[in-house]
Design a protein around this motif. Sequence first.
Motif, PDB file in Angstrom:
ATOM      1  N   LEU A 140       0.820  -1.212   0.000  1.00  0.00           N
ATOM      2  CA  LEU A 140       0.000   0.000   0.000  1.00  0.00           C
ATOM      3  C   LEU A 140       0.860   1.272   0.000  1.00  0.00           C
ATOM      4  O   LEU A 140       0.402   2.333  -0.432  1.00  0.00           O
ATOM      5  N   PRO A 143       3.230   3.585  -3.850  1.00  0.00           N
ATOM      6  CA  PRO A 143       3.240   4.870  -4.570  1.00  0.00           C
ATOM      7  C   PRO A 143       4.218   5.884  -3.984  1.00  0.00           C
ATOM      8  O   PRO A 143       4.952   6.550  -4.718  1.00  0.00           O
ATOM      9  N   TRP A 210       2.674   1.502 -12.027  1.00  0.00           N
ATOM     10  CA  TRP A 210       1.392   1.197 -12.675  1.00  0.00           C
ATOM     11  C   TRP A 210       1.129  -0.310 -12.679  1.00  0.00           C
ATOM     12  O   TRP A 210       0.003  -0.754 -12.428  1.00  0.00           O
ATOM     13  N   THR A 213       0.498  -1.789  -8.895  1.00  0.00           N
ATOM     14  CA  THR A 213      -0.650  -1.291  -8.116  1.00  0.00           C
ATOM     15  C   THR A 213      -1.912  -1.290  -8.974  1.00  0.00           C
ATOM     16  O   THR A 213      -2.442  -0.221  -9.317  1.00  0.00           O
ATOM     17  N   TRP A 215      -4.903  -1.862  -8.215  1.00  0.00           N
ATOM     18  CA  TRP A 215      -6.066  -1.258  -7.571  1.00  0.00           C
ATOM     19  C   TRP A 215      -6.142   0.251  -7.823  1.00  0.00           C
ATOM     20  O   TRP A 215      -7.223   0.817  -7.824  1.00  0.00           O
ATOM     21  N   ARG A 216      -5.010   0.887  -8.079  1.00  0.00           N
ATOM     22  CA  ARG A 216      -5.016   2.314  -8.400  1.00  0.00           C
ATOM     23  C   ARG A 216      -5.566   2.559  -9.789  1.00  0.00           C
ATOM     24  O   ARG A 216      -6.183   3.598 -10.040  1.00  0.00           O
ATOM     25  N   ARG A 217      -5.367   1.608 -10.714  1.00  0.00           N
ATOM     26  CA  ARG A 217      -5.902   1.760 -12.063  1.00  0.00           C
ATOM     27  C   ARG A 217      -7.427   1.686 -12.067  1.00  0.00           C
ATOM     28  O   ARG A 217      -8.082   2.369 -12.840  1.00  0.00           O
ATOM     29  N   ARG A 218      -7.973   0.881 -11.170  1.00  0.00           N
ATOM     30  CA  ARG A 218      -9.420   0.724 -11.128  1.00  0.00           C
ATOM     31  C   ARG A 218     -10.133   1.947 -10.557  1.00  0.00           C
ATOM     32  O   ARG A 218     -11.317   2.131 -10.764  1.00  0.00           O
ATOM     33  N   THR A 219      -9.351   2.771  -9.810  1.00  0.00           N
ATOM     34  CA  THR A 219      -9.959   3.964  -9.204  1.00  0.00           C
ATOM     35  C   THR A 219      -9.644   5.201 -10.011  1.00  0.00           C
ATOM     36  O   THR A 219     -10.008   6.285  -9.604  1.00  0.00           O
TER      37      THR A 219
END
Length: 219
Positions: A140, A143, A210, A213, A215-219
């Motif tokens: 987590l 980034p 990228w 992570t 889960w960051r792409r989905r948000t």
Amino acid sequence: MIADERRSLIWWTWVGDHLDEIWQRTVEHVQIALIAMALGCLLSFVLSVIAVRFRWTFKPITRVGSILYTIPSLALFGLLIPFTGLGLLTAEIALVSYTIFILVSNTVAGLDAVPAPVKEAADAMGYTWWRRLMTVEFPLALPTVIAGLRIASVTVIGLVTVAALIGNGGYGALINDGLQRSFPTPIVIGSLLSVVFALLVDGLLAFALWALTPWRRRT
């Protein structure tokens, strides 16, 4: 034709005749930078774990790191040379020292930003402190960690050119050669390739973030 080239910023005939040397300097620059970053990441990770586990150590670690970070590179080389001599060891010690403050600060900041309920949920599932750190908190924090790694990488790649002054190769050797002969072509080539290398590494780290992570792409 050659006379016209000599008056230009880049003498392409010289470039064509020195491709082997340019490649050699590229390999040297990459090797020096990668060694420094690998050692810097390893040392900074250990220091970050210590700082998170034993909170009182955070300020002393970052204070020493900030002092090292503010010392000009030539001055730091000069301080190390009496002990480690001219060559790769001196360069690597100096380069690694410039990564500590950035990497430790960002790693600890990223770990601190992990929400407390996430940590509590991991504890409730029976995770040990180390397992929670590596499988929950650190992913987590990626980034922020990679942001620091991008800054440290660009810093190190730029400083490798300065390391040529103490006997190391890399693009700095091309720049020094051009300065000594008042010949702009190797200066321009060495500078441009150093910038391209820094941009390439920065882009690769951005892509790694990228990819790691999703889960960051989905948000």
